[in-house]
Scaffold this motif. Structure first.
Motif, PDB file in Angstrom:
ATOM      1  N   CYS A  58       0.682  -1.227   0.069  1.00  0.00           N
ATOM      2  CA  CYS A  58      -0.138  -0.159  -0.001  1.00  0.00           C
ATOM      3  C   CYS A  58       0.740   1.312   0.037  1.00  0.00           C
ATOM      4  N   THR A  60       0.006   4.542   0.263  1.00  0.00           N
ATOM      5  CA  THR A  60      -0.380   5.240   1.565  1.00  0.00           C
ATOM      6  C   THR A  60       0.333   4.851   2.901  1.00  0.00           C
ATOM      7  N   CYS A  61       0.276   3.725   3.194  1.00  0.00           N
ATOM      8  CA  CYS A  61       0.736   3.053   4.478  1.00  0.00           C
ATOM      9  C   CYS A  61       2.460   3.321   4.225  1.00  0.00           C
ATOM     10  N   HIS A  98      -6.735   1.351   7.282  1.00  0.00           N
ATOM     11  CA  HIS A  98      -7.446   1.158   5.902  1.00  0.00           C
ATOM     12  C   HIS A  98      -8.906   1.354   6.489  1.00  0.00           C
ATOM     13  N   HIS A 143      -7.568   3.587   1.794  1.00  0.00           N
ATOM     14  CA  HIS A 143      -7.715   4.672   2.736  1.00  0.00           C
ATOM     15  C   HIS A 143      -8.753   5.648   2.278  1.00  0.00           C
TER      16      HIS A 143
END
Ligand SMILES: [Zn+2]
Length: 190
Positions: A58, A60-61, A98, A143
């Motif tokens: 991911c 964003t993570c 998430h 997200h």
């Protein structure tokens, strides 16, 4: 949904494509009308795929765990920036886990409103910014994400909803310039 597709089907020409709308006539539209054509309407999914995704791979993570990309951490939400951008600045207000906006409770809505407004103000205050646009697309990271995008001052042709399309074509700004603005936004959000 059937009515929507029936209406759309009735509007397409012999080539299966919708006629161009009014946007190619806008002076902020990035493309000239001549030679432009719509994609054929094809995608249809019912039920739709789940937009909640696992953490595997991911972006964003990864941004949340990268000190250079992280601008602010709140209770449920955080502010990150992409690694590079062609605009004066881009910040994304995202859920730390998430979680989609559908899943936020009222306290989450309050935090979201404050954080979007504060991020807007921090980006708008940067040198060389004409206006700041805010969008929510969120098509697949898992997200909740709102994009806060700065338009360069005086470059009126980039104003409005086509800003991300222009941004996709423009070259990235120098990294040191981007990093300096990130420090200012981080300080404003602290
Ligand atoms: Zn993630």
């Amino acid at each position: 949904m059937g009515d929507f597709l029936d209406r759309a089907g009735a509007a397409v020409g012999d080539d299966g494509r919708l006629p161009l709308g009014s946007m190619p006539g806008w002076d902020v539209f990035p493309f000239e009308r001549e030679g432009l054509r719509a994609r054929a309407l094809t995608e249809y999914a019912d039920p739709e795929p789940d937009r909640r995704k696992a953490r595997d791979d991911c972006r964003t993570c990864s941004a949340l765990e990268d000190a250079a990309q992280l601008l602010h951490t709140g209770d449920r939400l955080a502010v990150v920036r992409p690694a590079a951008t062609s605009l004066p600045f881009v910040a994304n207000v995202v859920t730390r886990e998430h979680v989609l906006i559908d899943d936020l409770d009222d306290d989450g809505h309050v935090e979201l409103g404050r954080l979007v407004a504060r991020t807007y103000a921090a980006v708008q205050a940067l040198d060389g910014v004409g206006n700041v646009h805010i969008t929510k697309w969120e098509n697949g990271s898992g997200h909740f994400s709102m994009n806060v995008m700065a338009r360069p001052r005086g470059v009126l042709q980039l104003r409005g909803s086509n800003l991300p399309v222009w941004a996709d074509m423009l070259p990235d700004i120098p990294q040191d310039e981007y990093d300096e603005r990130a420090r200012a936004v981080r300080a404003a959000l602290s």
